[in-house]
Scaffold this motif. Structure first.
Motif: not given
Length: 800
Positions: A471, A548-550, A645
């Protein structure tokens, strides 16, 4: 003289015109542009050749060029420690350097393939004139260091183009860099370049060719050589260029060791006399004081070391195998994360990552694999040519040693590396064996290009798979304005810098708060949290890379919140300390003021009034300090957490996979062609040699073979593959019928076993050519079940 250079039979005219015409090109502003222009006739000459030969080991350089070209794919990725974001100008920088690599490749091949048209002595004389021009430019830099004027090209270019720093350095006329790191202004020669380091490297690599060329000839020529060397010594010392001094010392040491090992006592004596003369000049003149002053003031050591370490660390952390393609601007400077250039300090901005040395440029631009290919090629060229005996070959070895010695301090892409590759071409001329042809070396790779492409694509797919599994984190950014505040409890001292604020923002309480909020290990949070700053400002930039974005947004907001809370506590603690101490001081001053005021009622002495005034002033200052401790702001978040990202990890992983796959494919093709592929399993046209198959018969069928051989008479005999007993038996039978004699300088036939390796055949063919034997045909031994040649064999035999 010009028309002599342009004669078609004088193949060395492009190189001669470059160096002899240097003053003209410099005044016109096209000095370095002419290298690109002169590469055109050289390339045209090479394209007209039936076979273009290349130095041994040059295939590694071609692989290096391909590996460097892969860097264009990662040219826009973010590098650790560099300013993030994309810049289209990177493509121009990359393209400029890559074109230089191409033209030095062309000149090396050109020198190799013109050995029958232009002598090595003639080429060495051209480079010797370059040294003379460098000495002349150095004298200009010493005598008229302030000379600076536009060239002809600069005057006709639009001002918006000519004012660009890169273009300005290429086309502007100046003679020296005036610097004052010795404590006073000192002119460092640079003409015909913009920078002294470029002048120094070019002078160093051209010096051995000058000595090799001018040491032969008339007494007048040798006397002129000594005069020019004396002037050269003066300019070399005046340049304060330690890298050039080290290069000259290394070349001198190499010559002494080489002369001693070969028993050249006359050369040893001459070298000793020259060294004694240089030592005497340095000892009894002001040049020696200049050398000592330079070593006492190593002003650039720290900056070079910091930049080199940052370049290496950035490469190892971000893209260790393929690098970043081109250079990057440093985030901040080595003094502060908020450092940068200003009008008052234009040099407070450090040079880009990957500069200040060819070593760092190769590592940062092409990664560790690129470094291995580059160093491997240069070292091989030196080692395999150590037996060179001519003066030109020795000069070429010295130039390559100078390029290696100066790799940590000089960017060699340019004229210096150009001269070095002329030297590589001159060394290849002296190799006793037949030089390989470019088409022959590339033939197996062209034949198996699809295989290489498939393996490269598979490598890229593997890189994509690694990216999917691991990732790519999302990085959230938040900006915080940090006003100056007293955090140490001592008013009047210097406020904490942004570097100190950054340490608070990454301190243990902040890391622990983020770890508790995201339920992650503290070590993971510490590596994911990074701090930067806006140049020359009080704005901190917090970054957090989450899964992740959070997580990214929550991480950076928690870090900012905890940092401001921590800073508020520090300000409060500082205020409490200041209030406690200064309130007590205020009360004491009030008491003293009242007592002195009572005394002044009865005795109005001038000294008492002065004391009253002083106490009143200090009382006001204390009150101002106490007033300033009220409601000081801790800081303010000035931007929302912005997630981003990036495709940097994806691009680097896929590009690395493609590159490794391509290398694996090339290695597989090479191994197959040399050690695994059998002659009988491929058409004759793909064997890599330009001779036909005379017959493809059983080893016992000598009469039939003799019938085919008669078409090639007279031949001196038949030579066999030494690894094949069957081929040796047939060769012996044929030679008995042909009454073979001495093979040297004569035509022969080769007997090869169809089960032999293709690499064995190719090496045997090249070995015979190198020893003066000329194979004109092949006899292929087969078993009893395969007596007829294939269609390609029949067509080749018929055509012959």
């Amino acid at each position: 003289m010009i028309h002599r250079f342009l004669r078609s039979q004088d193949a060395g005219w492009p190189i001669a015109l470059l160096f002899v015409g240097l003053p003209i090109w410099w005044v016109l502003g096209v000095w370095q542009i002419m290298f690109f222009v002169m590469a055109i006739p050289m390339a045209v000459h090479l394209m007209k050749q039936r076979l273009v030969h290349m130095p041994r080991g040059f295939g590694m350089w071609m692989v290096w060029l391909c590996w460097l070209a892969i860097g264009v794919l990662v040219i826009q990725v973010d590098a650790p420690g560099a300013v993030p974001g994309t810049q289209m100008s990177r493509y121009l920088t990359f393209g400029y350097r890559f074109c230089w690599y191409l033209i030095i490749t062309i000149v090396a091949l050109y020198v190799v393939n013109t050995r029958r048209l232009v002598t090595s002595e003639r080429l060495a004389r051209s480079i010797a004139w370059l040294f003379v021009m460098m000495v002349g430019g150095g004298m200009l830099g010493v005598l008229v260091p302030e000379l600076s004027l536009p060239s002809a090209l600069q005057m006709v270019l639009p001002s918006s183009v000519a004012s660009q720093p890169f273009v300005h350095d290429l086309v502007h006329i100046q003679t020296a860099q005036v610097q004052n790191f010795l404590g006073y202004d000192e002119a460092r020669p640079s003409a015909p370049f913009a920078y002294t380091n470029e002048w120094g490297l070019t002078t160093a690599v051209s010096l051995p060719f000058f000595v090799a060329s001018w040491s032969r000839g008339s007494t007048l020529r040798k006397t002129a050589m000594l005069v020019i060397l004396g002037l050269g010594l003066f300019t070399i010392v005046s340049s304060l260029n330690r890298g050039m001094w080290a290069a000259v010392a290394a070349m001198g040491a190499f010559l002494v060791i080489r002369a001693a090992s070969r028993g050249h006592f006359k050369l040893l004596f001459s070298s000793g006399m020259l060294l004694a003369g240089v030592a005497a000049v340095l000892m009894f003149s002001s040049l020696g004081d200049l050398v000592l002053a330079r070593f006492d003031n190593p002003h650039s050591n720290e900056g070079r070391t910091n930049l080199g370490l940052l370049s290496v660390n950035s490469t190892l952390e971000g893209s260790p195998l393929v690098g970043f393609g081109s250079t990057r601007d440093v985030a901040g400077n080595f003094k502060s994360i908020a450092g940068g250039a200003t009008d008052a300090c234009p040099k407070c901005e450090p040079p880009p990552l990957g500069t200040q040395g060819q070593l760092w440029l190769v590592i940062f631009g092409a990664g560790l694999i690129g470094l291995a290919l580059y160093l491997g090629f240069m070292l091989r060229q030196i080692v395999q040519n150590l037996r060179a005996t001519s003066a030109e070959g020795t000069a070429a070895l010295c130039a390559l040693i100078a390029l290696l010695i100066t790799m940590p301090v000089y960017n060699a892409v340019g004229v210096g590396l150009y001269v070095g590759f002329i030297g590589i071409g001159l060394l290849a001329r002296e190799h006793p064996a037949e030089l390989p042809a470019v088409s022959q070396v590339l033939r197996p790779f062209r034949q198996h290009a699809l295989t290489v492409l498939v393996i490269a694509i598979a490598g890229g797919a593997a890189g994509l798979g690694v990216h999917v599994l691991r990732g790519a984190p999302i990085e959230a950014t938040q900006r915080i304005f940090v006003p100056a505040a007293d955090l140490v409890g001592v008013p009047g001292v210097r406020t904490l810098s942004l570097d100190g604020e950054a340490r608070i923002a990454t301190s243990v309480p902040v890391v622990r708060a983020v770890a508790d909020e995201l339920d992650l290990p503290e070590q993971h949070v510490r590596s994911a949290l990074s701090i930067g700053a806006e140049s020359n400002s009080r704005v901190l930039i917090l970054r957090y890379a989450g899964a992740d974005e959070r997580d990214a947004i929550l991480g950076v907001e928690t870090a900012a919140e905890e940092y401001l809370r921590l800073r508020t506590e520090l300000i409060a603690q500082s205020n409490e300390s200041v209030v406690a101490r200064y309130s007590a001081r205020e009360e004491a001053l009030d008491d003293v003021y009242r007592d002195i005021s009572e005394l002044t009622e009865t005795a109005r002495g001038e000294s008492l009034w002065g004391t009253v005034t002083k106490i009143r002033r200090e009382r006001v200052e204390v009150a101002d300090v106490l007033l300033g401790t009220n409601d000081l702001p801790a800081g303010q978040v000035i931007s929302a957490a912005t997630p981003r990202r990036t495709n940097s990890e994806l691009t680097i992983r896929v590009t690395t996979g493609l590159g490794l796959g391509a290398l694996a494919g090339l290695a597989l093709v090479l191994v197959y062609d040399r050690y695994l592929g059998r002659i009988g399993l491929r058409p004759v046209s793909r064997l890599g040699i330009d001779i036909p198959v005379v017959a493809s018969v059983s080893a016992a069928d000598v009469p039939r073979t003799l019938e085919a051989v008669r078409a090639y008479l007279p031949v001196a005999g038949v030579l066999a593959d030494p690894l094949s007993p069957r081929a040796r038996r047939m060769a012996g039978a044929l030679n008995a019928h042909l009454r073979a004699g001495d093979h040297r300088g004569a035509r022969v036939l080769l007997v090869i076993d169809r089960r032999s390796r293709t690499g064995t055949l190719r090496r045997a063919y090249e070995r015979h050519l190198a020893s003066g034997v000329y194979p004109v045909g092949l006899i292929m031994c087969t078993d009893s079940r395969s007596r007829e040649p294939n269609a390609d064999t029949r067509s080749r035999s018929k055509a012959s």
